[in-house]
Write a protein that holds these residues in place. Sequence first.
Motif, PDB file in Angstrom:
ATOM      1  N   UNK A 150     -10.716   3.788  -3.874  1.00 25.95           N
ATOM      2  CA  UNK A 150      -9.512   3.663  -4.690  1.00 25.95           C
ATOM      3  C   UNK A 150      -8.316   3.488  -3.768  1.00 25.95           C
ATOM      4  N   UNK A 151      -7.519   2.473  -4.064  1.00 24.49           N
ATOM      5  CA  UNK A 151      -6.328   2.149  -3.279  1.00 24.49           C
ATOM      6  C   UNK A 151      -5.140   2.182  -4.223  1.00 24.49           C
ATOM      7  N   UNK A 194      -5.697  -0.865 -22.451  1.00 26.63           N
ATOM      8  CA  UNK A 194      -5.390  -0.645 -21.038  1.00 26.63           C
ATOM      9  C   UNK A 194      -6.338  -1.519 -20.225  1.00 26.63           C
ATOM     10  N   UNK A 195      -6.175  -1.523 -18.932  1.00 31.87           N
ATOM     11  CA  UNK A 195      -7.091  -2.287 -18.092  1.00 31.87           C
ATOM     12  C   UNK A 195      -7.208  -1.618 -16.733  1.00 31.87           C
ATOM     13  N   UNK A 196      -8.343  -1.850 -16.100  1.00 35.02           N
ATOM     14  CA  UNK A 196      -8.523  -1.380 -14.732  1.00 35.02           C
ATOM     15  C   UNK A 196      -8.625  -2.605 -13.831  1.00 35.02           C
ATOM     16  N   UNK A 231      -3.389   1.707  -9.365  1.00 28.74           N
ATOM     17  CA  UNK A 231      -4.620   1.970  -8.617  1.00 28.74           C
ATOM     18  C   UNK A 231      -5.533   0.758  -8.745  1.00 28.74           C
ATOM     19  N   UNK A 232      -6.122   0.373  -7.622  1.00 27.43           N
ATOM     20  CA  UNK A 232      -7.079  -0.733  -7.597  1.00 27.43           C
ATOM     21  C   UNK A 232      -8.347  -0.200  -6.938  1.00 27.43           C
ATOM     22  N   UNK A 233      -9.496  -0.469  -7.554  1.00 25.54           N
ATOM     23  CA  UNK A 233     -10.773  -0.050  -6.974  1.00 25.54           C
ATOM     24  C   UNK A 233     -11.342  -1.213  -6.176  1.00 25.54           C
ATOM     25  N   UNK A 276       0.817  -1.207   0.000  1.00 25.83           N
ATOM     26  CA  UNK A 276       0.000   0.000   0.000  1.00 25.83           C
ATOM     27  C   UNK A 276       0.850   1.256   0.000  1.00 25.83           C
ATOM     28  N   UNK A 277       0.429   2.246  -0.759  1.00 26.56           N
ATOM     29  CA  UNK A 277       1.025   3.571  -0.670  1.00 26.56           C
ATOM     30  C   UNK A 277       0.390   4.223   0.558  1.00 26.56           C
ATOM     31  N   UNK A 278       1.166   4.775   1.493  1.00 29.05           N
ATOM     32  CA  UNK A 278       0.584   5.346   2.713  1.00 29.05           C
ATOM     33  C   UNK A 278      -0.484   6.402   2.407  1.00 29.05           C
ATOM     34  N   UNK A 279      -1.556   6.374   3.187  1.00 25.16           N
ATOM     35  CA  UNK A 279      -2.649   7.342   3.102  1.00 25.16           C
ATOM     36  C   UNK A 279      -3.258   7.435   1.705  1.00 25.16           C
ATOM     37  N   UNK A 280      -3.318   6.321   0.981  1.00 29.89           N
ATOM     38  CA  UNK A 280      -3.809   6.362  -0.395  1.00 29.89           C
ATOM     39  C   UNK A 280      -5.220   5.812  -0.571  1.00 29.89           C
TER      40      UNK A 280
END
Length: 129
Positions: free
Chosen positions: A55-56, A111-113, A73-75, A23-27
Amino acid sequence: MALKGGTRFEVPFEAVFPAGCALVPDSITEAQDYNPANGARTPSIDKVSGLRVWTVRVVDLDPELGGRSHEVAVKISAPVQPVPDNGAPFAPVEFEGLSVTPYVAQNGRLAYSLRATGFRTPTPGGDQA
């Protein structure tokens, strides 16, 4: 059978993040939808599950990325904001219920999400808890 736009394909976590991710802190933020007609932003609701969307941002730990961006980014669709188990900065996580949705980006490239139903702290040896 034709696939409809927005089709989600379930994938194993290891296929997307073979070296893991952190995890990116506070994201962790609530995703917002934008209405161009009135300029309003409203909380996003997942069209499939009806749950709120968060969103993370994570750092992909794959060394083969070289000089390319490691941030992804992952939702996550969940009724409440997800919180990491250990609360440590750059906490390693594994996504549960991970899926990929391919689309054509504005630049014309594929692209992909990424979406998930949640995340957890990885278990030693990769055992599923």
